[in-house]
Structure formats: structure tokens, C-alpha cells
Design a protein around this motif. Structure first.
Motif, PDB file in Angstrom:
ATOM      1  N   ASP A  86      28.525  55.864   5.120  1.00  0.00           N
ATOM      2  CA  ASP A  86      28.242  54.760   4.198  1.00  0.00           C
ATOM      3  C   ASP A  86      27.033  55.110   3.339  1.00  0.00           C
ATOM      4  OD1 ASP A  86      27.752  52.392   2.894  1.00  0.00           O
ATOM      5  OD2 ASP A  86      27.642  51.157   4.702  1.00  0.00           O
ATOM      6  N   MET A  87      27.275  55.299   2.053  1.00  0.00           N
ATOM      7  CA  MET A  87      26.202  55.674   1.125  1.00  0.00           C
ATOM      8  C   MET A  87      25.181  54.546   0.948  1.00  0.00           C
ATOM      9  SD  MET A  87      26.773  58.840  -0.116  1.00  0.00           S
ATOM     10  CE  MET A  87      26.238  59.002  -1.817  1.00  0.00           C
ATOM     11  N   LYS A  88      25.541  53.332   1.360  1.00  0.00           N
ATOM     12  CA  LYS A  88      24.623  52.192   1.274  1.00  0.00           C
ATOM     13  C   LYS A  88      24.338  51.639   2.674  1.00  0.00           C
ATOM     14  CE  LYS A  88      25.887  50.839  -3.428  1.00  0.00           C
ATOM     15  NZ  LYS A  88      26.379  49.748  -4.313  1.00  0.00           N
ATOM     16  N   CYS A  89      24.233  52.527   3.624  1.00  0.00           N
ATOM     17  CA  CYS A  89      24.016  52.114   5.019  1.00  0.00           C
ATOM     18  C   CYS A  89      22.748  51.289   5.180  1.00  0.00           C
ATOM     19  CB  CYS A  89      23.973  53.326   5.927  1.00  0.00           C
ATOM     20  SG  CYS A  89      22.756  54.578   5.465  1.00  0.00           S
ATOM     21  N   GLU A  91      21.819  48.822   3.697  1.00  0.00           N
ATOM     22  CA  GLU A  91      22.055  47.392   3.544  1.00  0.00           C
ATOM     23  C   GLU A  91      22.181  46.684   4.898  1.00  0.00           C
ATOM     24  OE1 GLU A  91      25.315  46.674   0.886  1.00  0.00           O
ATOM     25  OE2 GLU A  91      24.200  47.375  -0.876  1.00  0.00           O
ATOM     26  N   LYS A 123      16.888  53.872  -0.719  1.00  0.00           N
ATOM     27  CA  LYS A 123      17.426  53.503  -2.032  1.00  0.00           C
ATOM     28  C   LYS A 123      17.046  54.523  -3.103  1.00  0.00           C
ATOM     29  CE  LYS A 123      17.870  48.473  -1.666  1.00  0.00           C
ATOM     30  NZ  LYS A 123      17.389  47.167  -2.174  1.00  0.00           N
ATOM     31  N   ASP A 174      35.945  51.641  -0.689  1.00  0.00           N
ATOM     32  CA  ASP A 174      35.311  51.991  -1.958  1.00  0.00           C
ATOM     33  C   ASP A 174      34.923  53.474  -1.942  1.00  0.00           C
ATOM     34  OD1 ASP A 174      33.738  52.335  -4.192  1.00  0.00           O
ATOM     35  OD2 ASP A 174      32.355  50.688  -3.740  1.00  0.00           O
ATOM     36  N   ASP A 176      33.237  55.193  -3.944  1.00  0.00           N
ATOM     37  CA  ASP A 176      31.868  55.447  -4.388  1.00  0.00           C
ATOM     38  C   ASP A 176      30.854  55.168  -3.278  1.00  0.00           C
ATOM     39  OD1 ASP A 176      32.592  56.202  -6.990  1.00  0.00           O
ATOM     40  OD2 ASP A 176      32.697  54.096  -7.630  1.00  0.00           O
ATOM     41  N   ARG A 177      31.274  54.400  -2.295  1.00  0.00           N
ATOM     42  CA  ARG A 177      30.364  54.036  -1.209  1.00  0.00           C
ATOM     43  C   ARG A 177      30.652  54.824   0.076  1.00  0.00           C
ATOM     44  NH1 ARG A 177      28.143  48.138   0.720  1.00  0.00           N
ATOM     45  NH2 ARG A 177      27.257  48.846   2.698  1.00  0.00           N
ATOM     46  N   TYR A 178      31.909  55.056   0.371  1.00  0.00           N
ATOM     47  CA  TYR A 178      32.283  55.661   1.649  1.00  0.00           C
ATOM     48  C   TYR A 178      32.745  57.104   1.453  1.00  0.00           C
ATOM     49  CZ  TYR A 178      31.926  50.850   3.112  1.00  0.00           C
ATOM     50  OH  TYR A 178      31.448  49.590   3.346  1.00  0.00           O
ATOM     51  N   GLU A 179      31.959  58.027   1.988  1.00  0.00           N
ATOM     52  CA  GLU A 179      32.212  59.453   1.835  1.00  0.00           C
ATOM     53  C   GLU A 179      32.848  60.001   3.114  1.00  0.00           C
ATOM     54  OE1 GLU A 179      32.232  63.097  -0.080  1.00  0.00           O
ATOM     55  OE2 GLU A 179      31.625  61.165  -0.919  1.00  0.00           O
TER      56      GLU A 179
END
Length: 208
Positions: A86-89, A91, A123, A174, A176-179
Motif C-alpha cells: 500500500d503506497m499510502k499505508c 493513512e 508522505k 487502485d 496507483d495505490r497498490y503495488e
């Protein structure tokens, strides 16, 4: 019955590609194994790993065109576990540290300090830097899951040969978010995996 001998688990792990397709792992046991796998360490305990358990006929059919030469694992395994980072982990930092406080594992003031410093730091990462972090952390969870599976009497195969740019979107995530980190097949081995060799420690280690 679980195997508790670590040496047996460690030295018995093989990459298994052909499974007994009649064996299905229950959701309860799969959840237990995933929970044990996520005891793996992660940078500042941000736990960026995310899992999709592809076990239904429909999910495996969706996966089939994306996994290149790894179709036998897809056809015979109990499940294909898609591991994403998760690229925004960050959060979930409030939830993670808040839980630590609630369980008496972290003082409130430490939680606040962590949130004030770590979240802005994360961030500020470039996409490339964040990708590096989640791939390392996701790899740790994947390796732990392979050993946990052995303890539960199952085998696995780590798979890197798949269409990385299509996997997330194919499973309604998503991109863009999940690699994607890797895919693990898991099930009861029908054929044993091959034994392999390792380079000697003297060749790969320097003592200073």
C-alpha cells in the motif's frame, strides 16, 4: 496438527508447483496463517502488506491470463495469494499506533510523537522510495507466510512472473495505490518440490 520444529519447517520448505486440487484451505485457517505472517517486522510498524486470496473458480480464471507460465499452480492450488504493498499505508498510522496505546504497548505521548514525525516523513517519500519500502516489507511478510504454511502442513511457491501492471486493476484495486509484491500459490503438495543448492557462506560473506 501443527509442525513446531523450526529446523523441519525451514529445511523442508520447497517451491511446489503441483498441488492436490481436492484440498481446500478453510477461510478460518487461511486467516490464521495470514495473521501469523503479519507478525513479520515492517518499517516503523506501518504494515503496508495487503492480501487478495484468489480461491474461487472465477478469481482463478481472472488470474490465469496474467500469470504467464505459472498456470499449473493456479489450476491446482487451494488459493493464489496476491500480495500488494500500500503506497499510502501511512493513512492507517493513527489506527496502528492507537491500537498500541489501547493495548498498553505504547504511551500516548510516544504515539503522538510518532504520528507527528513519521506520517509527514512517509508522505514526503518519492514514489520510487515508497515502492522500495513496501516491497521490502511485503517480502518479509511473504517469506514468513511461506514458513507459516509449512507449519500448517501446506506448501507454497513464490511467483514473480506475472503482469505486474495489470494485477491490481484486474482485482478491483487502485493500481496507483497498490503495488504488486508477489503471488504465492498455496496448497497440499501433490508432487514434492525439487531440492536446490545454496552458495557457500564463504563465497557470499565478508568478515571485517
Amino acid at each position: 496438527m501443527k509442525e513446531n520444529n523450526f529446523e523441519t519447517i525451514l529445511k523442508g520448505r520447497r517451491s511446489v508447483r503441483n498441488y492436490d486440487s481436492s484440498v481446500k484451505i478453510s477461510k478460518e485457517e487461511m486467516s490464521e496463517m495470514l495473521a501469523e505472517a503479519t507478525l513479520a517486522p515492517s518499517s516503523v510498524n506501518m504494515q503496508p502488506w495487503r492480501f487478495v486470496v484468489a480461491e474461487s473458480v472465477e478469481a482463478k480464471a481472472k488470474l490465469k491470463p496474467l500469470i504467464r507460465f505459472n498456470t499449473l499452480q493456479n489450476e491446482t492450488s487451494s488459493a493464489m495469494i496476491l500480495i500488494f504493498g500500500d503506497m499510502k499505508c501511512y493513512e492507517l498510522a493513527e489506527e496502528i499506533y492507537g491500537q498500541a496505546v489501547a493495548e498498553g504497548k505504547m504511551p500516548e505521548e510516544v504515539k503522538n510523537q510518532q504520528l507527528e514525525s513519521i506520517v509527514p516523513y512517509y508522505k514526503g517519500f518519492s514514489a520510487e522510495k515508497m515502492n522500495d519500502v513496501i516491497k521490502i516489507d511485503g517480502g518479509l511478510a511473504a517469506m514468513q507466510l511461506m514458513l507459516v504454511a509449512r507449519a500448517h502442513g501446506y506448501d507454497t511457491n513464490p511467483i514473480g512472473g506475472f503482469e505486474q501492471d495489470q494485477l491490481a486493476a484486474a482485482f478491483d484495486m487502485d493500481p496507483d495505490r497498490y503495488e504488486p509484491v508477489m503471488i504465492l500459490s498455496i496448497g497440499k503438495a501433490l508432487e514434492p518440490g525439487y531440492e536446490s543448492v545454496r552458495l557457500p557462506i564463504e563465497k557470499i560473506t565478508e568478515w571485517k
